[in-house]
Design a protein around this motif. Sequence first.
Motif, PDB file in Angstrom:
ATOM      1  N   GLN A 104     -78.935 -35.223  40.429  1.00 56.43           N
ATOM      2  CA  GLN A 104     -77.629 -34.808  39.932  1.00 56.43           C
ATOM      3  C   GLN A 104     -76.821 -35.846  40.739  1.00 56.43           C
ATOM      4  N   ALA A 105     -77.073 -36.054  41.865  1.00 57.03           N
ATOM      5  CA  ALA A 105     -76.169 -36.897  42.937  1.00 57.03           C
ATOM      6  C   ALA A 105     -76.072 -38.376  42.529  1.00 57.03           C
ATOM      7  N   VAL A 106     -77.444 -38.722  41.834  1.00 55.89           N
ATOM      8  CA  VAL A 106     -77.723 -40.080  41.493  1.00 55.89           C
ATOM      9  C   VAL A 106     -76.793 -40.263  40.117  1.00 55.89           C
ATOM     10  N   LEU A 107     -76.830 -39.315  39.197  1.00 59.08           N
ATOM     11  CA  LEU A 107     -76.011 -39.229  37.976  1.00 59.08           C
ATOM     12  C   LEU A 107     -74.390 -39.225  38.293  1.00 59.08           C
ATOM     13  N   ILE A 108     -74.091 -38.457  39.194  1.00 60.98           N
ATOM     14  CA  ILE A 108     -72.441 -38.436  39.835  1.00 60.98           C
ATOM     15  C   ILE A 108     -72.085 -39.688  40.243  1.00 60.98           C
ATOM     16  N   ALA A 109     -73.053 -40.460  41.093  1.00 63.65           N
ATOM     17  CA  ALA A 109     -72.595 -41.632  41.433  1.00 63.65           C
ATOM     18  C   ALA A 109     -72.490 -42.804  40.552  1.00 63.65           C
ATOM     19  N   LEU A 110     -73.576 -42.773  39.719  1.00 63.15           N
ATOM     20  CA  LEU A 110     -73.536 -43.559  38.682  1.00 63.15           C
ATOM     21  C   LEU A 110     -72.394 -43.564  37.770  1.00 63.15           C
ATOM     22  N   GLY A 111     -71.816 -42.265  37.498  1.00 62.97           N
ATOM     23  CA  GLY A 111     -70.592 -41.957  36.833  1.00 62.97           C
ATOM     24  C   GLY A 111     -69.501 -42.584  37.349  1.00 62.97           C
ATOM     25  N   TRP A 112     -69.290 -42.329  38.598  1.00 63.78           N
ATOM     26  CA  TRP A 112     -68.286 -42.890  39.151  1.00 63.78           C
ATOM     27  C   TRP A 112     -68.201 -44.463  39.302  1.00 63.78           C
ATOM     28  N   ALA A 113     -69.289 -45.137  39.337  1.00 63.98           N
ATOM     29  CA  ALA A 113     -69.320 -46.642  39.556  1.00 63.98           C
ATOM     30  C   ALA A 113     -69.195 -47.291  38.198  1.00 63.98           C
TER      31      ALA A 113
END
Length: 475
Positions: A104-113
């Motif tokens: 989840q944290a990976v996807l959230i960071a990817l979305g923000w990037a």
Amino acid sequence: MGEDAKKIRWYNLALMAFVSVWGFGNVVNNFANQGLTVVVSWILIIGLYFVPYALMVGELGSTFKDGKGGVSTWIRETMGPTLAYFAGWTYWVVHVPYLAQKPQAVLIALGWAVKQDGTFINNMNTLVAQSLTLVVFLVFLWVASRGVTSLKKIGTIAGTSVFVMSMLYILLMVAAPAIRGVEIATTNITIQSLIPKFDFTYFTTLSMLVFAVGGAEKISPYVNNMNKPSKEFPRGMIILAAMVAVSALLGSMAMAMMFDANNIPKDLMMNGQYYAFKMLGEYYGLGNTFLIVYAIANMLAQISALVFSIDAPLKVLIGDADKNYIPKKLTKTNKYGAPINGYLMTAILVGILIMVPALGIGDMNALFDWLLKLNSVVMPLRYLWVFLAFIMLKKLSDKFNSEYKFVKNKSIALGFGIWCFFFTAFACIMGMFPKGVETYSSAWWFQISLTVLTILVLLGLGAILPKVAKKNKSI
């Protein structure tokens, strides 16, 4: 002189421990959980819990300096192999909820990037988002099973970058009103607003604080590499506590300057770190530069942590497997040395924990917060074994000798061990009750039931494996 030069000094230990124990997420999550009252909470938790905890770990590490199993070794030496197995099992199984949230944290960071906002996963249907989360987990499970180690090196660099940027955020935000004329979001900061109201709701937030300051057992092996352990280890730990306190207090004040503590955004736990760097870049005229750099670094650090946490805790559990407790099939490795059946067990448990909550928690932000709270409840369960080992060490003090002693008076030392054990247990129990959900509503009952059931299943499986091992031996 050459030998002394290789010894770790108190300042080396303090810095090593600070980087491994502390993170910006600790500041954000606890501010989101408590608001301004977290300032006093930090002072209390560091003074009454973190300092004695770290010093106890030092004594255990010094006493069992030849042991390689960490907590499992301490329990084996003081309480025997059966409880040592359960300590090892607990250490591994508490990582299951952790592994369920990391993708989840990976996807959230990817979305923000990519999008520079929090809509990528927030706007998804929970079942779709969790299905994508499961795919990410399975991809990196496969990567871990291939023995890929380069990600760990990348993760170390990324993790260091995240840490440096976290410290930079605190400094730049505290200075922003003076340098950039930024208006402070929380205007009514008084003594009364800093003091917590010690009620039921407050006690449900304690597990997040314990979760934040835990993990000091990672530094136990270094106690015996110090120049003068009896003097320098406690000095290093006091400096560590001071660094954590300064970071926590200044970080919490920086968050209060940026976000109104009386009107905290509902998704601050999920997106707070990214909001912080987005707004900081705007304050200093740099647009989304801080945000993009932090999001990319954090994504790589989360990926590395995911791969490492799939592999390392499992190898701790079965690496020195006792055939009386661990079924032989579970220790089977592939050509890369990965315990493939252990990976399969991990995949099943994590997969269930990723998908089942999505059936009853229909909001991604609520689901993220629940998983984070679940981690804050189950992760500290492994600390109970640390305190139990210390209590037994004091009871068997005539049998063991340590170069470093936390407190010379046996009764006082024992009191500290008992206090930390029961405080941790209390915090874990209170953490099971959801905050921010209408009491006695269907969502409230669902989250409590799911938390309790998850804990019972994860710990209960540990009781089943020895029976399977025993049956296999008799065939």
